[in-house]
Scaffold this motif. Structure first.
Motif, mmCIF file in Angstrom:
data_model
loop_
_atom_site.group_PDB
_atom_site.id
_atom_site.type_symbol
_atom_site.label_atom_id
_atom_site.label_comp_id
_atom_site.label_asym_id
_atom_site.label_seq_id
_atom_site.Cartn_x
_atom_site.Cartn_y
_atom_site.Cartn_z
ATOM 1 N N MET A 80 -2.147 -42.074 1.292
ATOM 2 C CA MET A 80 -2.797 -40.861 1.611
ATOM 3 C C MET A 80 -2.811 -40.821 3.204
ATOM 4 N N SER A 81 -2.440 -39.481 3.728
ATOM 5 C CA SER A 81 -2.350 -39.199 4.859
ATOM 6 C C SER A 81 -3.015 -37.625 5.131
ATOM 7 N N ILE A 82 -3.144 -37.198 6.216
ATOM 8 C CA ILE A 82 -3.755 -35.694 6.603
ATOM 9 C C ILE A 82 -2.630 -34.884 7.226
ATOM 10 N N TYR A 83 -2.389 -33.838 6.412
ATOM 11 C CA TYR A 83 -1.499 -32.902 7.374
ATOM 12 C C TYR A 83 -1.980 -31.607 7.412
ATOM 13 N N PRO A 84 -1.574 -30.688 8.483
ATOM 14 C CA PRO A 84 -1.879 -29.233 8.416
ATOM 15 C C PRO A 84 -0.768 -28.622 7.420
ATOM 16 N N MET A 85 -1.154 -27.581 6.634
ATOM 17 C CA MET A 85 -0.282 -26.882 5.835
ATOM 18 C C MET A 85 -0.819 -25.533 5.682
ATOM 19 N N ILE A 86 0.059 -24.495 5.203
ATOM 20 C CA ILE A 86 -0.065 -23.179 5.004
ATOM 21 C C ILE A 86 -0.486 -22.913 3.484
ATOM 22 N N TRP A 87 -1.296 -22.135 3.184
ATOM 23 C CA TRP A 87 -1.806 -22.079 1.751
ATOM 24 C C TRP A 87 -0.873 -20.747 1.098
ATOM 25 N N GLY A 88 0.093 -21.124 0.074
ATOM 26 C CA GLY A 88 0.809 -19.959 -0.308
ATOM 27 C C GLY A 88 2.269 -20.308 -0.516
ATOM 28 N N PHE A 89 2.918 -20.667 -1.483
ATOM 29 C CA PHE A 89 4.430 -20.913 -1.507
ATOM 30 C C PHE A 89 4.751 -19.493 -1.357
ATOM 31 N N THR A 90 6.050 -19.181 -0.850
ATOM 32 C CA THR A 90 6.648 -17.729 -0.719
ATOM 33 C C THR A 90 7.682 -17.601 -1.957
ATOM 34 N N HIS A 91 8.047 -16.340 -2.484
ATOM 35 C CA HIS A 91 9.160 -16.237 -3.411
ATOM 36 C C HIS A 91 9.879 -14.955 -2.860
ATOM 37 N N GLU A 92 11.184 -15.021 -3.052
ATOM 38 C CA GLU A 92 11.908 -13.836 -2.563
ATOM 39 C C GLU A 92 11.703 -12.615 -3.490
ATOM 40 N N THR A 93 11.113 -12.867 -4.710
ATOM 41 C CA THR A 93 10.952 -11.524 -5.521
ATOM 42 C C THR A 93 9.682 -10.988 -5.467
ATOM 43 N N PHE A 94 8.668 -11.518 -4.708
ATOM 44 C CA PHE A 94 7.235 -11.096 -4.615
ATOM 45 C C PHE A 94 6.809 -10.883 -3.215
ATOM 46 N N LYS A 95 6.038 -9.906 -2.901
ATOM 47 C CA LYS A 95 5.577 -10.026 -1.674
ATOM 48 C C LYS A 95 4.471 -10.633 -1.175
ATOM 49 N N HIS A 96 3.575 -11.350 -2.077
ATOM 50 C CA HIS A 96 2.417 -11.861 -1.885
ATOM 51 C C HIS A 96 2.800 -13.436 -1.963
ATOM 52 N N PRO A 97 2.042 -14.176 -1.254
ATOM 53 C CA PRO A 97 2.326 -15.812 -1.447
ATOM 54 C C PRO A 97 1.710 -16.175 -2.906
ATOM 55 N N LEU A 98 2.178 -17.236 -3.638
ATOM 56 C CA LEU A 98 1.736 -17.752 -4.750
ATOM 57 C C LEU A 98 0.872 -18.898 -4.328
ATOM 58 N N ILE A 99 -0.328 -18.650 -4.477
ATOM 59 C CA ILE A 99 -1.505 -19.456 -4.035
ATOM 60 C C ILE A 99 -2.076 -20.286 -5.323
ATOM 61 N N ASN A 100 -1.841 -19.814 -6.507
ATOM 62 C CA ASN A 100 -2.269 -20.602 -7.698
ATOM 63 C C ASN A 100 -1.085 -21.045 -8.558
ATOM 64 N N CYS A 101 -1.519 -22.200 -9.093
ATOM 65 C CA CYS A 101 -0.465 -22.749 -10.287
ATOM 66 C C CYS A 101 -1.189 -23.064 -11.422
ATOM 67 N N ARG A 102 -0.958 -22.711 -12.752
ATOM 68 C CA ARG A 102 -1.574 -23.247 -13.904
ATOM 69 C C ARG A 102 -1.355 -24.602 -14.195
ATOM 70 N N VAL A 103 -2.116 -25.393 -14.469
ATOM 71 C CA VAL A 103 -1.823 -26.974 -14.599
ATOM 72 C C VAL A 103 -1.076 -26.846 -15.915
ATOM 73 N N GLU A 104 -1.352 -26.083 -17.055
ATOM 74 C CA GLU A 104 -0.735 -26.009 -18.215
ATOM 75 C C GLU A 104 0.623 -25.743 -18.262
ATOM 76 N N THR A 105 1.335 -25.097 -17.108
ATOM 77 C CA THR A 105 2.902 -24.770 -17.146
ATOM 78 C C THR A 105 3.418 -25.523 -15.874
ATOM 79 N N ALA A 106 2.561 -26.291 -15.175
ATOM 80 C CA ALA A 106 3.132 -26.767 -13.686
ATOM 81 C C ALA A 106 4.457 -27.622 -14.050
ATOM 82 N N ASP A 107 4.848 -28.308 -15.385
ATOM 83 C CA ASP A 107 5.621 -29.209 -15.308
ATOM 84 C C ASP A 107 6.991 -28.463 -15.829
ATOM 85 N N ILE A 108 6.817 -27.403 -16.246
ATOM 86 C CA ILE A 108 7.857 -26.592 -17.022
ATOM 87 C C ILE A 108 8.555 -25.312 -16.018
#
Length: 249
Positions: A80-108
């Motif tokens: 475990m280490s500490i890093y600065p990060m930015i909140w939100g994945f970017t996606h070329e087909t959507f203008k808003h960042p992807l800030i949440n991921c459902r745990v039920e479908t994260a692996d697929i």
């Protein structure tokens, strides 16, 4: 061409479902989280991200999507280490960042699959916010008027915990020629009392499970089942944003 456009619309629809899962901000109290914040601020990576993304390195107070935050992630040794990060994945087909991921479908789902398998992180927070109307208030006003009711802001955290450890995923993206780490918060079905105002909530882990969660060889499905469920919730007040360091005299 029509098939391609149809596929893009389907992708956009699925992304919207991911984005609107939970409230879009949390609070990082500068005093109780100073260990994480100060370590992240001192890293050269923080200044690299600041220049590439034009973001503040404050990392305390109200943290919203696209803000820089202190995050726990594995180092090259898997510790475990500490890093600065930015909140939100970017996606070329959507203008808003992807800030949440459902745990039920994260692996697929393609956008999350690789991070779920190898790049898991923890976001230390004081509490997170959710907006909603308590059932008692909506019943009092009547079902027909429920949509007209003003949603209240609630602060939520695990009972008896000073720090709320939000489970997340991260990846690196290129922005302005720099490799920038980006994170998203995992969500799950909500439990009481949160379920009275929203059907989703962040996946929140106990301190004892953090090390195994972030380790690349850990079993995320196993740890996700140990998520904390005993939450406390109260109507939030508008906490003042912390002053910059040079103003704190």
């Amino acid at each position: 061409m029509d098939i391609f456009v149809h596929q893009l619309k389907k992708i956009d629809h699925h992304i919207k479902k991911e984005v609107n899962l939970m409230c879009t901000w949390y609070y990082a109290e500068s005093k109780s989280l100073s260990f994480f914040i100060e370590k992240a601020q001192r890293l050269p990576l923080a200044y690299s991200i600041m220049n590439a993304m034009v973001k503040s390195t404050k990392m305390s107070g109200n943290i919203r999507p696209t803000d820089m935050a202190a995050v726990i992630a594995p180092n090259k040794s898997g510790n475990m280490s500490i890093y600065p990060m930015i909140w939100g994945f970017t996606h070329e087909t959507f203008k808003h960042p992807l800030i949440n991921c459902r745990v039920e479908t994260a692996d697929i789902k393609e956008i999350w699959h690789d991070s779920w398998a190898r790049r898991r992180c923890i976001i230390p927070a004081s509490w997170y916010y959710e907006f909603g109307v308590l059932p008692s208030e909506s019943e009092f006003q009547g079902v027909r008027d429920e949509r007209r009711l003003k949603k209240e802001k609630f602060a939520i955290q695990p009972e008896g915990s000073e720090i709320t450890y939000l489970a997340g995923l991260y990846r690196f993206e290129e922005h302005q020629g720099a490799q920038v780490p980006m994170f998203a918060v995992l969500t799950r079905e909500s439990v009481e009392p949160v379920s009275t105002i929203h059907d989703r909530m962040p996946l929140i882990l106990a301190k004892d499970n953090l090390k195994e969660w972030i380790h690349p060889d850990g079993d995320p499905k196993k740890i996700a089942k140990l998520a904390l469920t005993n939450m406390v919730m109260e109507k939030a007040v508008d906490y003042p944003e912390p002053k910059p360091a040079f103003m704190q005299i």
